[in-house]
Design an enzyme around this catalytic site. Sequence first.
Site, mmCIF file in Angstrom:
data_model
loop_
_atom_site.group_PDB
_atom_site.id
_atom_site.type_symbol
_atom_site.label_atom_id
_atom_site.label_comp_id
_atom_site.label_asym_id
_atom_site.label_seq_id
_atom_site.Cartn_x
_atom_site.Cartn_y
_atom_site.Cartn_z
ATOM 1 N N ASP A 259 13.199 -0.881 -23.643
ATOM 2 C CA ASP A 259 13.789 -0.358 -22.414
ATOM 3 C C ASP A 259 15.123 -1.075 -22.210
ATOM 4 O O ASP A 259 15.662 -1.617 -23.164
ATOM 5 C CB ASP A 259 12.826 -0.522 -21.229
ATOM 6 C CG ASP A 259 13.060 0.547 -20.159
ATOM 7 O OD1 ASP A 259 14.228 0.820 -19.839
ATOM 8 O OD2 ASP A 259 12.082 1.115 -19.643
ATOM 9 N N HIS A 282 17.441 0.396 -24.399
ATOM 10 C CA HIS A 282 18.146 1.489 -23.732
ATOM 11 C C HIS A 282 19.511 1.020 -23.230
ATOM 12 O O HIS A 282 20.069 1.612 -22.325
ATOM 13 C CB HIS A 282 17.328 2.031 -22.558
ATOM 14 C CG HIS A 282 16.034 2.668 -22.958
ATOM 15 N ND1 HIS A 282 15.179 3.224 -22.058
ATOM 16 C CD2 HIS A 282 15.456 2.836 -24.161
ATOM 17 C CE1 HIS A 282 14.108 3.705 -22.690
ATOM 18 N NE2 HIS A 282 14.262 3.469 -23.971
#
Length: 434
Positions: A259, A282
């Site tokens: 993430d 991310h």
Amino acid sequence: MLKTLILGLLQATGTFATWSAYEEYMQSHSMKAHSHESNRPSLVYSPHRPYKKMHDSPRRHKKCVVKSHNDFKTDDSSYVLHAVEKCNDGGHVVFPEGTTYVIGTALDLTGLKHIDIDIQGYVQFSNDTDYWQANAFNQTFQNATTFFQLGGTDVNVYGGGMLDGNGQAWYDLYAKDIYILRPILFGVTGIRQGSVSDLVFRYSPQYYNWVADSESVTFDNIDISGGSQSNNPAKNTDGWDTYRSTNIVIQNSMINNGDDCVSFKPNSTEVVVQNLHCNGSHGISVGSLGQYAGETDIVENVFVANITMENASDGARIKVWPGAPAALSGDLQGGGGAGRVNNITYDGIKNLTLCNQFPSNLTISNIKMTNFHGSTSDKYSPYSGYVVCSSPTVCKNITLDGVNVVSPAGATNMFKCGNVDTALLHNINCTSVT
Ligand SMILES: *[C@@H]1O[C@H](CO)[C@@H](O)[C@H](O)[C@H]1NC(C)=O
Ligand SMILES: *[C@@H]1O[C@H](CO)[C@@H](O)[C@H](O)[C@H]1NC(C)=O
Ligand SMILES: *[C@@H]1O[C@H](CO)[C@@H](O)[C@H](O)[C@H]1NC(C)=O
Ligand SMILES: *[C@@H]1O[C@H](CO)[C@@H](O)[C@H](O)[C@H]1NC(C)=O
Ligand SMILES: *[C@@H]1O[C@H](CO)[C@@H](O)[C@H](O)[C@H]1NC(C)=O
Ligand SMILES: *[C@@H]1O[C@H](CO)[C@@H](O)[C@H](O)[C@H]1NC(C)=O
Ligand SMILES: *[C@@H]1O[C@H](CO)[C@@H](O)[C@H](O)[C@H]1NC(C)=O
Ligand SMILES: *[C@@H]1O[C@H](CO)[C@@H](O)[C@H](O)[C@H]1NC(C)=O
Ligand SMILES: *[C@@H]1O[C@H](CO)[C@@H](O)[C@H](O)[C@H]1NC(C)=O
Ligand SMILES: *[C@@H]1O[C@H](CO)[C@@H](O)[C@H](O)[C@H]1NC(C)=O
Ligand SMILES: *[C@@H]1O[C@H](CO)[C@@H](O)[C@H](O)[C@H]1NC(C)=O
Ligand SMILES: *[C@@H]1O[C@H](CO)[C@@H](O)[C@H](O)[C@H]1NC(C)=O
């Protein structure tokens, strides 16, 4: 319907090493327990200095060694509390190398002052998901909870040891029920002047670091990794989330997750992020902001430099919620808030590009993205990026310079652009979209 001004799209990943955290710890640490104190690391800030000078801590004058059952099952929490209480205000707490600890109780480590916490050993949080759901510390943002909370003045944590969040039980449970409350591994909830350095974090149930209500805290040389060994992914494993904090530095670290590598949540100001290697992430994100109606969210004065993104789904993103409430998923919903994102610089991101967005009540201004190099996946080919703002009144002074990003089927720097001043997008070949 997140409104986003996104940079960066590379292939997302999700596989991780399969050795257990303790085996990994043993490979790099002496098993011959001793209780020597580590020297407190001296932190060097480069290429950028913190927004405000960080204070030096005075010498500590006592030592407290944390006892352990050293049996991988009995809760050692009371030993930790005892040592921390004894050494508070001028002491040095040592978790000796080669010693193992089990933490099965939520530890309130706030109210500290002038203390060094020297974790050389291996610390594992218990996998009693029922206990932690009832007892982990509730933070107010996005239902976040933490295994422990650390707060006070002049607090340094270091030592080369490992914190293992025992995440697998949580990844599997979350797959069955998205409403479970997964603890964050390292909870900083109100440190003024402090540091967290030279530590290894493994298998956090969700975010690795929560940095809230804090001022003048440095994170240096943190090694983060973890992932699921079942088919249930390790979700929301952000490296750092900052919230209501100012003058924070995050640097010289390796992050293997799935993430955000670093995420700036509401009221994060004067933050320097530099020299990170983010793998499988991310990217580095502002937001999501504007989640709560009636709140004003500010992210201002942020400098991000020299980041290597390996196998990232995005590079640099600015995410804000729409001006009216919406739902992303059952456990993530919001919108309607106000605020601003101002004076954000991303300088030197390797392997990166740009993305998209929708409407919101936040303004995005004075954003500078320079020195982005690399190639993208074919997901948005032939485009290698987007700079698209929902409305011309929302985004101001967004500059791109020194961008050199190629997508497989396209030329260099082919972008979708909309509602931004394209004169500030240097050497970008814009296709207009609005
Ligand atoms: C990127 O992730 C894939 C798995 O999704 C993996 O096979 C590959 O080795 C990774 N690339 C790098 C450079 O780490
Ligand atoms: C990045 O992650 C991939 C797995 O997704 C792994 O194969 C690779 O070794 C990692 N890179 C580094 C530098 O650790
Ligand atoms: C935190 O909130 C959850 C859910 O609202 C609750 O079950 C839990 O007991 C709370 N934890 C504490 C320590 O109050
Ligand atoms: C918090 O959890 C509750 C259910 O436990 C859910 O309804 C709510 O949407 C969650 N809030 C956020 C911001 O994730
Ligand atoms: C929790 O850990 C114990 C060992 O400490 C293990 O026997 C048990 O299977 C684990 N439970 C889960 C759900 O992973
Ligand atoms: C963020 O700062 C603004 C302006 O000072 C304030 O109105 C708002 O309540 C703060 N938000 C939080 C979550 O503390
Ligand atoms: C950039 O970061 C890498 C670590 O990811 C580090 O090795 C390198 O020295 C840094 N470069 C500069 C100029 O600080
Ligand atoms: C904007 O941030 C930069 C560093 O990124 C800082 O030097 C500058 O003072 C900030 N500008 C304002 C107006 O605060
Ligand atoms: C969002 O902006 C619109 C128009 O500027 C305004 O009418 C609305 O009240 C704002 N919403 C919030 C929650 O501030
Ligand atoms: C545009 O933003 C940059 C920082 O990103 C700032 O240095 C510059 O002064 C801003 N220009 C204007 C006209 O506000
Ligand atoms: C981009 O990533 C690929 C593999 O993921 C790597 O081979 C290449 O060197 C990277 N480029 C830059 C500029 O870092
Ligand atoms: C910009 O991209 C278009 C295709 O969308 C291409 O025809 C054109 O030659 C490109 N211009 C430059 C200066 O690269």
